[in-house]
Design a protein around this motif. Structure first.
Motif, PDB file in Angstrom:
ATOM      1  N   LYS A 477      27.856 -19.485  38.538  1.00 53.22           N
ATOM      2  CA  LYS A 477      26.704 -19.061  38.716  1.00 53.22           C
ATOM      3  C   LYS A 477      26.563 -17.870  37.949  1.00 53.22           C
ATOM      4  O   LYS A 477      25.433 -17.540  36.685  1.00 53.22           O
ATOM      5  CB  LYS A 477      25.860 -18.760  39.437  1.00 53.22           C
ATOM      6  CG  LYS A 477      24.445 -18.157  39.761  1.00 53.22           C
ATOM      7  CD  LYS A 477      23.928 -18.124  40.891  1.00 53.22           C
ATOM      8  CE  LYS A 477      21.946 -17.470  40.537  1.00 53.22           C
ATOM      9  NZ  LYS A 477      21.759 -17.714  42.411  1.00 53.22           N
ATOM     10  N   TYR A 480      26.651 -18.860  34.232  1.00 54.03           N
ATOM     11  CA  TYR A 480      26.031 -19.276  33.630  1.00 54.03           C
ATOM     12  C   TYR A 480      24.255 -17.966  33.477  1.00 54.03           C
ATOM     13  O   TYR A 480      23.722 -18.231  32.354  1.00 54.03           O
ATOM     14  CB  TYR A 480      24.502 -19.923  34.731  1.00 54.03           C
ATOM     15  CG  TYR A 480      23.824 -21.104  34.374  1.00 54.03           C
ATOM     16  CD1 TYR A 480      23.005 -21.662  33.501  1.00 54.03           C
ATOM     17  CD2 TYR A 480      22.714 -19.661  35.115  1.00 54.03           C
ATOM     18  CE1 TYR A 480      21.937 -22.163  33.545  1.00 54.03           C
ATOM     19  CE2 TYR A 480      21.023 -20.668  35.447  1.00 54.03           C
ATOM     20  CZ  TYR A 480      20.864 -21.641  33.973  1.00 54.03           C
ATOM     21  OH  TYR A 480      19.521 -21.527  33.311  1.00 54.03           O
ATOM     22  N   PRO A 497      16.599 -21.919  33.400  1.00 55.08           N
ATOM     23  CA  PRO A 497      16.919 -21.533  35.293  1.00 55.08           C
ATOM     24  C   PRO A 497      15.764 -21.841  35.934  1.00 55.08           C
ATOM     25  O   PRO A 497      15.667 -22.785  36.913  1.00 55.08           O
ATOM     26  CB  PRO A 497      16.433 -19.652  34.943  1.00 55.08           C
ATOM     27  CG  PRO A 497      16.771 -19.300  33.949  1.00 55.08           C
ATOM     28  CD  PRO A 497      16.600 -20.232  33.037  1.00 55.08           C
ATOM     29  N   LYS A 498      14.422 -22.120  35.495  1.00 53.37           N
ATOM     30  CA  LYS A 498      12.972 -22.976  36.293  1.00 53.37           C
ATOM     31  C   LYS A 498      13.748 -24.323  36.330  1.00 53.37           C
ATOM     32  O   LYS A 498      13.020 -25.074  37.473  1.00 53.37           O
ATOM     33  CB  LYS A 498      12.053 -22.640  36.268  1.00 53.37           C
ATOM     34  CG  LYS A 498      11.861 -23.509  34.573  1.00 53.37           C
ATOM     35  CD  LYS A 498      10.366 -23.063  34.208  1.00 53.37           C
ATOM     36  CE  LYS A 498       9.897 -23.782  32.408  1.00 53.37           C
ATOM     37  NZ  LYS A 498       8.645 -23.706  31.916  1.00 53.37           N
ATOM     38  N   ASN A 499      14.628 -24.764  35.871  1.00 52.73           N
ATOM     39  CA  ASN A 499      14.778 -26.770  35.689  1.00 52.73           C
ATOM     40  C   ASN A 499      16.148 -26.424  36.392  1.00 52.73           C
ATOM     41  O   ASN A 499      16.626 -27.916  36.603  1.00 52.73           O
ATOM     42  CB  ASN A 499      14.631 -26.861  34.533  1.00 52.73           C
ATOM     43  CG  ASN A 499      13.341 -27.423  33.689  1.00 52.73           C
ATOM     44  OD1 ASN A 499      12.528 -27.253  34.461  1.00 52.73           O
ATOM     45  ND2 ASN A 499      13.605 -26.693  32.833  1.00 52.73           N
ATOM     46  N   VAL A 500      16.766 -25.491  36.788  1.00 50.96           N
ATOM     47  CA  VAL A 500      18.179 -25.650  37.515  1.00 50.96           C
ATOM     48  C   VAL A 500      18.233 -25.834  38.398  1.00 50.96           C
ATOM     49  O   VAL A 500      17.285 -24.598  39.100  1.00 50.96           O
ATOM     50  CB  VAL A 500      18.947 -24.688  36.495  1.00 50.96           C
ATOM     51  CG1 VAL A 500      20.535 -25.116  37.536  1.00 50.96           C
ATOM     52  CG2 VAL A 500      19.302 -24.490  34.860  1.00 50.96           C
ATOM     53  N   THR A 501      19.225 -26.649  39.425  1.00 52.97           N
ATOM     54  CA  THR A 501      18.734 -26.341  41.178  1.00 52.97           C
ATOM     55  C   THR A 501      20.326 -26.131  41.574  1.00 52.97           C
ATOM     56  O   THR A 501      20.327 -25.833  42.307  1.00 52.97           O
ATOM     57  CB  THR A 501      18.295 -27.812  41.629  1.00 52.97           C
ATOM     58  OG1 THR A 501      19.087 -28.896  40.728  1.00 52.97           O
ATOM     59  CG2 THR A 501      17.194 -27.643  41.292  1.00 52.97           C
ATOM     60  N   LYS A 502      20.826 -26.439  40.726  1.00 49.24           N
ATOM     61  CA  LYS A 502      22.616 -26.853  40.652  1.00 49.24           C
ATOM     62  C   LYS A 502      23.334 -26.846  39.380  1.00 49.24           C
ATOM     63  O   LYS A 502      23.062 -26.678  38.756  1.00 49.24           O
ATOM     64  CB  LYS A 502      22.618 -28.101  41.748  1.00 49.24           C
ATOM     65  CG  LYS A 502      23.025 -29.192  41.319  1.00 49.24           C
ATOM     66  CD  LYS A 502      22.811 -30.423  41.978  1.00 49.24           C
ATOM     67  CE  LYS A 502      22.886 -31.799  41.003  1.00 49.24           C
ATOM     68  NZ  LYS A 502      23.291 -33.029  42.166  1.00 49.24           N
ATOM     69  N   ILE A 505      26.304 -26.956  34.840  1.00 46.91           N
ATOM     70  CA  ILE A 505      25.333 -27.238  33.825  1.00 46.91           C
ATOM     71  C   ILE A 505      25.889 -27.506  32.801  1.00 46.91           C
ATOM     72  O   ILE A 505      26.623 -27.181  32.739  1.00 46.91           O
ATOM     73  CB  ILE A 505      24.297 -26.185  34.068  1.00 46.91           C
ATOM     74  CG1 ILE A 505      22.494 -26.373  33.353  1.00 46.91           C
ATOM     75  CG2 ILE A 505      24.774 -24.560  34.038  1.00 46.91           C
ATOM     76  CD1 ILE A 505      22.275 -27.313  33.679  1.00 46.91           C
TER      77      ILE A 505
END
Length: 853
Positions: A477, A480, A497-502, A505
Motif C-alpha cells: 500500500k 501504491y 484510490p476510489k476504485n482500488v479495494t485490494k 494493483i
C-alpha cells in the motif's frame, strides 16, 4: 475730624442736658468744649494749615447755626484766659530762669577751654596734613612705578603666552591634533599677538602663521589619506566578513519569517515588503563594529580643519582624488586586459574574495558619506562611481561564466550565491543593480537551464532504456500511495484510490512513467529552489524562461534537447519490439495527460513563489504547454509504428501460408495446418501487443488486421492461375477458420456486448469482398452472375463485373460463354462497379472513424 465732633454724640448730649429744643442756637458750653477739645490748636501758629483746617469746621457750624458773633466773643474770651494763664506761668518760672543762666555760664567757660583744645588739635591737624600731602605725593609716585611694573609683567606674560602657544601648536601638530592646533593659532593671532605686536619675535611668529596653517592643513589631509589606506584597504577583508555575516543574518531572518506566513513567500530580501518588516537594528554599521576599531577622529579632524579655513570644497576635491586612487587599486584585477580583452579570475574562490572586497569598499564609501554628513562625497558621486564600475564588471562576470564551462550544478549554485549575495549587499545600501542583475538572468537562461535540461534528459534516457516495458505492479500500500502522490492520472482511472479495494494493483503504465513524473516534479522544484533567493526582478521574463526555455524545450521534440524526440528515437530504434512499442504507446497516453496537469502545476508554483503566474491564462489555470502538440504527433507516430510492426508480423505469418496446389483431388475436413498456425500466431500477437492498449487503438488495430488479411487472401485468390471446385472449397474452409478466429479475437478485446455486436457487423464488411468471391466461385452455374444484373447486385455487390468474370474464367473445365451484352447490361455493370466503390468508401470512412478515436 472737626465735623465728626460737631455733628457727633457730644453735641447731642449737650442739647439734652440743657433741655433746649431750639436747634438754631449753639450752646456756649458746647462751643467752648469744641474749642478746647485739643490744646494743640493754640500751640500751632496762626498761619499753620493745621490750625486753619481745625478751625474751619467750627466756623462753618457756627455760620449754619447763626451763632458767629457768639463764637467770636467766646474766642476772645478764651484768648484772654490763656494770656492770663501765661502771665502767671512766667512769674512762677523766674527761679528756674536764673538757675538756667548759671548753667549757661558754666557752659560758656567749658566751651572756652574746649576752644583752646580745638585750636591745639587744629594745629596738630595742620601739621599732619602737610605730612600727609608729602606722603601722598610719594605714594602717587610709587603707584606710577608699580603700574609700570605691572604693565611690564602683563606684557612679559603675554610674550610668554605667545611663545607657549607657539610651542603648543607645534606639539599639537606632532600629536596629529590638527583642529586644536588651528584653534590655538586663531586664538594666538586674534588675541595674544596683538598685545605684543611691537616685539620682533612676535612679528616673526606672526609671519610664520600662514606656514603653520598650511602645515596643519596638509598634515591633516595626509593623516586622512593614511586613515583611508589603513581602513579602506587593509581592513577590507574584515569589513567584508562583517557585511557578509549581516546579509546571511538578514536572509535567515526573512526565511524564518516567511515560514510562518505563506503570503510572504513571493517576496525576496530587499523587497519593499521585507524592508517594511525588517528590524531597524538589523542594519550593519561599519563604524559601530567594535571588532574593526575604526576611529573617526582623524576624518572629523580634517573636516573641521578645512571648514574652519573655509576650504571645504578643496577638501572634497582632494578627498575624491584620493578615494579614486584607492578605488583603482581595489578594482585593479578587472582593469587589467587580457588577450580576450577582459580580466579573468582563476576560480570561484578568487572571484568571491574579489567581490567581497568590492562590496566592502562601496559600502564603506556610502557609510563614510553618511557619518560625515556628505561633507566629503555625496551619494550621487558614489552612485556614479558604482555605475561606472558595473560597466567594467559585467563583461568580466560573463567571461568567467563562458570560460569556466561549468559541468556541475553545484558550481552554478556557487556562482549564483556569490553574485547574488554581492547584488543584495549593494542593493541593501541603495546601489542600483539593474544592469548587473542581467548576469543572474544570463546565468539562469544560458547556463542553469541547459544544464538542468541535460541532467533531466540524461536521467530520462537512462530510465526509458532500463525500463522493462511491462505494466507496473505493486503489492504494498505504501508503494501504491507514493505512486498516486507522484503520478498524474484521471480521477476515473481504474487504479484510482476510489476504485482500488485490494492489493496487488497493476497500473497500465510502466515504471518509466513513474520516473518521468518524479523527474518533472523534481525539475520544477530545482528551478523554484534556484530562483527562490536573489531573483527579485524581471519576473515575467523569468517565468518565460522557465516555461519556454526549460519545460517547453525539455518536453519538446528538439533534437538533443527534448525528451519527446528521445522517445520517438527510442521507439524507432525498437520498432520491431512489440513490448516496447505497445507499452510506449500506453505510456504516451499518460504522458499526454500529464502535460495538461504540468501546465497547471507550473502556474500554481510560480504564482506562489514569484507572485505572478503564467501570462495569457484564465482564472481556472487552463494553461497548456505547447508540448501537447508534439506528444499528439508522437502518439500518432507510435500508433503508426505499432501498426507497421503488426503489419510486418502478419505479413511474416501470412508468408508461411502457402497455396501451391489449386487442383487438388481430395477435400479437406478441416482448415489447413498453416492457416491454423497463422490464426494461433495472430492471437498471440494481439494478446501481447494490444492487451494494454486503449480500446480505440485495439479496435482500429483489429480492423486494420482484418482488412490486411482479407486483402492478402483475396490477392492469393486473384493471383492463382487456375483452380477447381475442390480447391475453392478447401480455400473456403480456411477462410471460414480465419474469420471465426478473428471474430473470437475481436470479442476478447471488446469491453461491452453492444460494441462486440457492432464490431462483428463491421468485421463481416471487412471480409465481404473475399466472401463474395468465394461464394461466386462455389456457384454451380455462373450464368446468373454473368447475365443477370439483379442477381449480381443482390448477392455480389462488392465484386466488379470484370473481376468476377476473370475469377470464373480460371475455374477448371469452365467454358466461357458469349459475354457480349446489350447496352443496358453494360450500363448496369458499370453501375455495379460504382456501387462497389461506394461500399469501399463507406468502409474506409468507418476505419478512419476508429483511427480518429
Amino acid at each position: 475730624m472737626a465735623p465728626s465732633v460737631v455733628n457727633g454724640s457730644r453735641n447731642g448730649d449737650v442739647y439734652k442736658e440743657n433741655g433746649e429744643s431750639n436747634n438754631a442756637k449753639i450752646d456756649t458750653l458746647h462751643l467752648e468744649n469744641l474749642l478746647l477739645r485739643d490744646e494743640n490748636i493754640y500751640e500751632t501758629s496762626l498761619s499753620s494749615d493745621d490750625y486753619l483746617e481745625s478751625l474751619a469746621p467750627i466756623i462753618q457750624d457756627a455760620i449754619k447755626a447763626n451763632g458767629l458773633s457768639e463764637l467770636i466773643q467766646k474766642l476772645s474770651g478764651i484768648v484772654k484766659e490763656k494770656d492770663e494763664e501765661l502771665n502767671d506761668l512766667s512769674l512762677n518760672s523766674t527761679d528756674e530762669i536764673n538757675s538756667c543762666i548759671d548753667t549757661i555760664d558754666e557752659i560758656h567757660h567749658g566751651s572756652t577751654e574746649l576752644n583752646k583744645s580745638l585750636m591745639s588739635v587744629s594745629q596738630q591737624l595742620n601739621k599732619s596734613a602737610f605730612e600727609l600731602m608729602s606722603r601722598k605725593k610719594s605714594l602717587i609716585k610709587n603707584k606710577e612705578v608699580s603700574i609700570q611694573i605691572n604693565e611690564t609683567i602683563v606684557v612679559l606674560n603675554e610674550c610668554i603666552q605667545v611663545l607657549e602657544n607657539t610651542n603648543r601648536i607645534h606639539e599639537l601638530i606632532k600629536q596629529k591634533n590638527y583642529f586644536s592646533g588651528l584653534k590655538l593659532i586663531n586664538e594666538l593671532t586674534s588675541v595674544h599677538l596683538q598685545k605684543v605686536e611691537d616685539f620682533s619675535f612676535a612679528k616673526k611668529i606672526h609671519d610664520s602663521i600662514p606656514h603653520l596653517t598650511k602645515m596643519i592643513k596638509d598634515e591633516a589631509f595626509e593623516n586622512l589619506c593614511k586613515w583611508l589606506s589603513i581602513n579602506s584597504e587593509r581592513k577590507l577583508d574584515a569589513i567584508s566578513d562583517g557585511i557578509q555575516e549581516n546579509i546571511y543574518y538578514l536572509q535567515d531572518t526573512w526565511t524564518e519569517k516567511k515560514k510562518g506566513n505563506d503570503s510572504l513567500t513571493p517576496y525576496k530580501l530587499n523587497s519593499p515588503v521585507e524592508l517594511s518588516l525588517r528590524d531597524p537594528t538589523a542594519y550593519y554599521n561599519i563604524f559601530e563594529d567594535t571588532s574593526l576599531q575604526i576611529n573617526l577622529d582623524t576624518i572629523f579632524d580634517a573636516i573641521l580643519v578645512y571648514q574652519t579655513l573655509h576650504e571645504g570644497d578643496i577638501l572634497s576635491t582632494l578627498y575624491h582624488k584620493e578615494w579614486m586612487k584607492k578605488y583603482n587599486r581595489v578594482i585593479y584585477p578587472i582593469t587589467s586586459a587580457t588577450a580576450e580583452g577582459v580580466a579573468r579570475f582563476q576560480s570561484l574562490k578568487v572571484l568571491d574574495d574579489y567581490l567581497r572586497k568590492i562590496g566592502a569598499f562601496f559600502v564603506m564609501d556610502k557609510q563614510i558619506n553618511l557619518v560625515t554628513k556628505f561633507e566629503l562625497r555625496s551619494n550621487t558621486t558614489s552612485d556614479d562611481l558604482w555605475e561606472s564600475y558595473v560597466t567594467k564588471l559585467i563583461p568580466v562576470l560573463l567571461e568567467f561564466l563562458k570560460s569556466h564551462k561549468f559541468k556541475k550544478m553545484d558550481d552554478l549554485h556557487s556562482f549564483k550565491e556569490i553574485t547574488g549575495n554581492f547584488l543584495q549587499i549593494m542593493e541593501n545600501y541603495n546601489y542600483r543593480i539593474t544592469e548587473l542583475y542581467e548576469v543572474l538572468m544570463v546565468l539562469f537562461k544560458d547556463y542553469f537551464a541547459p544544464m538542468l535540461i541535460q541532467e533531466f534528459r540524461s536521467d530520462f534516457i537512462e530510465s526509458i532504456q532500463s525500463d522493462h516495458y511491462m505494466p507496473l505492479t505493486v503489492d504494498r500500500k505504501s508503494d501504491y500511495e507514493n505512486i498516486m502522490r507522484i503520478c498524474w492520472y484521471r480521477e476515473d482511472a481504474p487504479f484510482a484510490p476510489k476504485n482500488v479495494t485490494k492489493m496487488p494493483i497493476t497500473f497500465p503504465f510502466s515504471e518509466d512513467y513513474v520516473h518521468y513524473c518524479l523527474g518533472v516534479r523534481s525539475l520544477l522544484e530545482d528551478i523554484i529552489s534556484f530562483i527562490g533567493q536573489h531573483y527579485s526582478y524581471e519576473l515575467n521574463e523569468l517565468n518565460h524562461i522557465i516555461v519556454n526555455d526549460i519545460f517547453e524545450r525539455v518536453l519538446g521534440d528538439e533534437k538533443g534537447v527534448g525528451i519527446c524526440r528521445d522517445i520517438q528515437d527510442f521507439i524507432a530504434k525498437n520498432e520491431n519490439n512489440k513490448e516496447v512499442t505497445s507499452q510506449s504507446y500506453t505510456n504516451l497516453e499518460y504522458y499526454l495527460f500529464s502535460l495538461y496537469e504540468i501546465g497547471k502545476l507550473i502556474n500554481r508554483r510560480l504564482r506562489s513563489n514569484t507572485g505572478i503566474g503564467i501570462h495569457n491564462i484564465d482564472a481556472n489555470d487552463t494553461f497548456t504547454l505547447r508540448a501537447v502538440d508534439h506528444y499528439n504527433n508522437l502518439k500518432k507516430y507510435a500508433e503508426s509504428t505499432i501498426f507497421k510492426m503488426v503489419d510486418g508480423k502478419i505479413r511474416e505469418l501470412l508468408d508461411m501460408v502457402e497455396y501451391d496446389d489449386w487442383l487438388p483431388t481430395t477435400r479437406n475436413s478441416e482448415a489447413n495446418y498453416s492457416v491454423k498456425d497463422f490464426a494461433l500466431f495472430l492471437e498471440n500477437l494481439f494478446t501481447s501487443i494490444f492487451s494494454n492498449l486503449p480500446q480505440s487503438i485495439r479496435t482500429l488495430g483489429l480492423f486494420r488486421t482484418y482488412d490486411f488479411v482479407s486483402e492478402h487472401f483475396l490477392s492469393v485468390l486473384n493471383s492463382a492461375t487456375g483452380y477447381n471446385k475442390i480447391a475453392i472449397e478447401n480455400f473456403d474452409l480456411d477462410i471460414q477458420y480465419v474469420e471465426e478466429s478473428m471474430r473470437n479475437l475481436y470479442k476478447m478485446h471488446q469491453s461491452g456486448e453492444s460494441e462486440s455486436s457492432q464490431g462483428n457487423v463491421a468485421l463481416e464488411t471487412t471480409f465481404t469482398e473475399l466472401r463474395q468471391c468465394i461464394d461466386l466461385l462455389k456457384l454451380d452455374d455462373y450464368d446468373e452472375f454473368i447475365k443477370n444484373s439483379a442477381f449480381r447486385m443482390r448477392n455480389f455487390d462488392r465484386i466488379k463485373y470484370e473481376d468476377g468474370v476473370a475469377l470464373i474464367a480460371k475455374v477448371q473445365g469452365y467454358q466461357e460463354p458469349d459475354t457480349s451484352l446489350n447496352a443496358d447490361e453494360g450500363d448496369f455493370g458499370d453501375q455495379q462497379s460504382i456501387l462497389s466503390n461506394a461500399a469501399a468508401s463507406k468502409f474506409a470512412s468507418f476505419a478512419t472513424k476508429f483511427r480518429r478515436e
